[in-house]
Design an enzyme around this catalytic site. Structure first.
Site, PDB file in Angstrom:
ATOM      1  N   LYS A   1      -9.493   1.965  -1.765  1.00  0.00           N
ATOM      2  CA  LYS A   1      -9.683   1.399  -0.410  1.00  0.00           C
ATOM      3  C   LYS A   1     -11.040   1.781   0.177  1.00  0.00           C
ATOM      4  CE  LYS A   1      -7.025   1.237   3.957  1.00  0.00           C
ATOM      5  NZ  LYS A   1      -5.775   1.771   4.569  1.00  0.00           N
TER       6      LYS A   1
ATOM      7  N   ASN B   1       0.330  -1.053   5.437  1.00  0.00           N
ATOM      8  CA  ASN B   1       1.211  -0.269   6.333  1.00  0.00           C
ATOM      9  C   ASN B   1       0.560  -0.351   7.699  1.00  0.00           C
ATOM     10  OD1 ASN B   1       3.133   2.100   4.792  1.00  0.00           O
ATOM     11  ND2 ASN B   1       1.500   1.226   3.552  1.00  0.00           N
TER      12      ASN B   1
ATOM     13  N   GLU C   1      -6.234   8.785   7.932  1.00  0.00           N
ATOM     14  CA  GLU C   1      -6.713   8.357   6.602  1.00  0.00           C
ATOM     15  C   GLU C   1      -8.100   8.926   6.294  1.00  0.00           C
ATOM     16  OE1 GLU C   1      -5.930   4.622   4.701  1.00  0.00           O
ATOM     17  OE2 GLU C   1      -4.864   3.947   6.479  1.00  0.00           O
TER      18      GLU C   1
ATOM     19  N   CYS D   1      -4.740  -2.911   2.901  1.00  0.00           N
ATOM     20  CA  CYS D   1      -4.457  -2.839   4.335  1.00  0.00           C
ATOM     21  C   CYS D   1      -5.650  -3.140   5.240  1.00  0.00           C
ATOM     22  CB  CYS D   1      -3.812  -1.499   4.693  1.00  0.00           C
ATOM     23  SG  CYS D   1      -3.062  -1.588   6.337  1.00  0.00           S
TER      24      CYS D   1
ATOM     25  N   GLU E   1       0.866  -1.195   0.000  1.00  0.00           N
ATOM     26  CA  GLU E   1       0.000   0.000   0.000  1.00  0.00           C
ATOM     27  C   GLU E   1       0.902   1.245   0.000  1.00  0.00           C
ATOM     28  OE1 GLU E   1      -1.527   0.832   3.961  1.00  0.00           O
ATOM     29  OE2 GLU E   1      -3.322   1.790   3.160  1.00  0.00           O
TER      30      GLU E   1
ATOM     31  N   ASN F   1      -7.167   6.232  -1.536  1.00  0.00           N
ATOM     32  CA  ASN F   1      -6.055   5.312  -1.294  1.00  0.00           C
ATOM     33  C   ASN F   1      -6.271   4.170  -2.294  1.00  0.00           C
ATOM     34  OD1 ASN F   1      -4.155   3.537  -0.300  1.00  0.00           O
ATOM     35  ND2 ASN F   1      -4.650   3.923   1.845  1.00  0.00           N
TER      36      ASN F   1
HETATM   37  N1  CDT Z   1      -2.933   1.457   6.520  1.00  0.00           N
HETATM   38  C1  CDT Z   1      -3.836   0.896   7.339  1.00  0.00           C
HETATM   39  O1  CDT Z   1      -4.973   0.700   6.949  1.00  0.00           O
HETATM   40  N2  CDT Z   1      -3.427   0.577   8.574  1.00  0.00           N
HETATM   41  C2  CDT Z   1      -4.298   0.080   9.589  1.00  0.00           C
HETATM   42  C3  CDT Z   1      -3.842   0.603  10.888  1.00  0.00           C
HETATM   43  C4  CDT Z   1      -4.224  -0.067  12.099  1.00  0.00           C
HETATM   44  S1  CDT Z   1      -5.888  -0.206  12.439  1.00  0.00           S
HETATM   45  C5  CDT Z   1      -5.833  -1.357  13.717  1.00  0.00           C
HETATM   46  C6  CDT Z   1      -4.388  -1.446   9.583  1.00  0.00           C
HETATM   47  O2  CDT Z   1      -5.501  -1.960   9.635  1.00  0.00           O
HETATM   48  O3  CDT Z   1      -3.374  -2.130   9.536  1.00  0.00           O
END
Ligand code: CDT
Length: 311
Positions: free
Chosen positions: A123, A193, A142, A168, A46, A106
């Protein structure tokens, strides 16, 4: 057997100062390694062209815009497309998209092994907040910098299979995989990420790596599909993110896993027919699913509890 030799190209951190051309050089290097191992597809993370900027509150519009792509391929990313076409390898790439109508998403794209964009995904599940939380070293904004994706979860017939995409946080939601499962998906490309310590809840934060695999393995098994999860990881501008990129079989088993938190290519010979025995037996959706009992899934977002019993 329909073997799609697939690479998952994990990335180490991308510094704020790193230019697009620096990132592209890293991606091209991993693409070449994937090709040298016989792969026809490589999955990148991502937001693979910039640092994970939603960790910061950014007031300056010009600074914010500098993280987004307004065309794909653009002047820098063209080199990645050209190399992919030259090598004959397809790829999944995540990036921040700014449209001509000034909308921010995204986004990921799927490019086939001739260098043609065959699919785009935006996303759907955006984690975090629209406003900064007080007292945090790193934000997760985000919801401020992106709109929820408006393309659903399509799948595409390409490179000999039926491929889908997710990004993600999508991997934590069973609906993501099921909507693609209902279109016969055989391989889901997914970049992530995931910062450690994100929730400020130790019992949960201590399980970040477990939950990473749990959600993707469940999605793979319950929908009889390969899942390829590519991390951007390591310590990026002081924020440490989860690695353990994986290639998961339709059985739910991990068949390849990254062992570093740097740029690293892992590969697997994904038999796209492997999901068939699951799709024809325990997960024969047409025979066993009961959509008439699942109405709440699309009617409600949040849980509504039953009334309290009379004491
Ligand atoms: N980039 C992304 O969506 N990261 C989120 C952050 C943590 S939410 C618990 C993820 O789901 O990994």
């Amino acid at each position: 057997m329909r073997k799609l030799l697939t690479a998952c190209a994990q990335m180490g951190p991308i510094a704020k100062s790193e230019r697009r051309s620096d990132c592209i050089r890293r991606l091209v290097e991993m693409m070449r390694e994937a090709k040298s191992r016989g792969c026809r597809l490589v999955v990148f993370p991502e937001m693979a062209l910039t640092t994970f900027f939603p960790r910061w509150m950014i007031d300056e519009e010009a600074e914010l815009d500098s993280y987004y792509e307004t065309e794909m391929p653009g002047p820098d990313t063209r080199a990645l497309f050209d190399e992919a076409a030259r090598l004959g390898i397809g790829f999944y790439l995540g990036y921040a998209e700014l449209t001509a109508q000034h909308r921010r998403y995204n986004t990921s794209i799927l490019v086939d092994d001739t260098g043609r964009i065959v699919g785009k995904y935006r996303k759907v599940h955006l984690p975090g907040w629209a406003e900064p939380l007080p007292g945090r070293t790193f934000q997760h904004l985000e919801k401020r910098y992106y709109e929820p994706g408006d393309l659903g979860f399509p799948v595409w017939r390409t490179m000999g299979g039926i491929l889908g995409m997710a990004i993600c946080n999508d991997r934590r939601w069973p609906e993501t995989y099921r909507v693609m499962g209902l279109q016969g998906v055989e391989l889901v490309c997914l970049g992530y990420n995931t910062p450690f310590g994100h929730l400020n809840q130790q019992p949960m934060d201590g399980l970040t790596l477990f939950h990473n695999h749990l959600s993707m393995q469940a999605g793979a098994y319950q929908n009889a599909t390969w899942v390829v999860g590519a991390a951007k990881c390591g310590t990026e501008e002081g924020s440490t993110m989860a690695g353990q990129s994986v290639i998961i079989a339709p059985s739910g088993e991990i068949v390849a896993q990254a062992v570093t938190v740097e740029d690293e290519v892992i590969t697997a010979a994904c038999d796209l027919d492997m999901g068939r025995i699951y799709k024809e037996t325990v997960f024969n959706f047409a025979i066993h699913r009961r959509p008439e009992a699942y109405g709440l899934i699309t009617e409600r977002a949040g849980a509504i509890l039953p009334p309290e019993e009379n004491q």
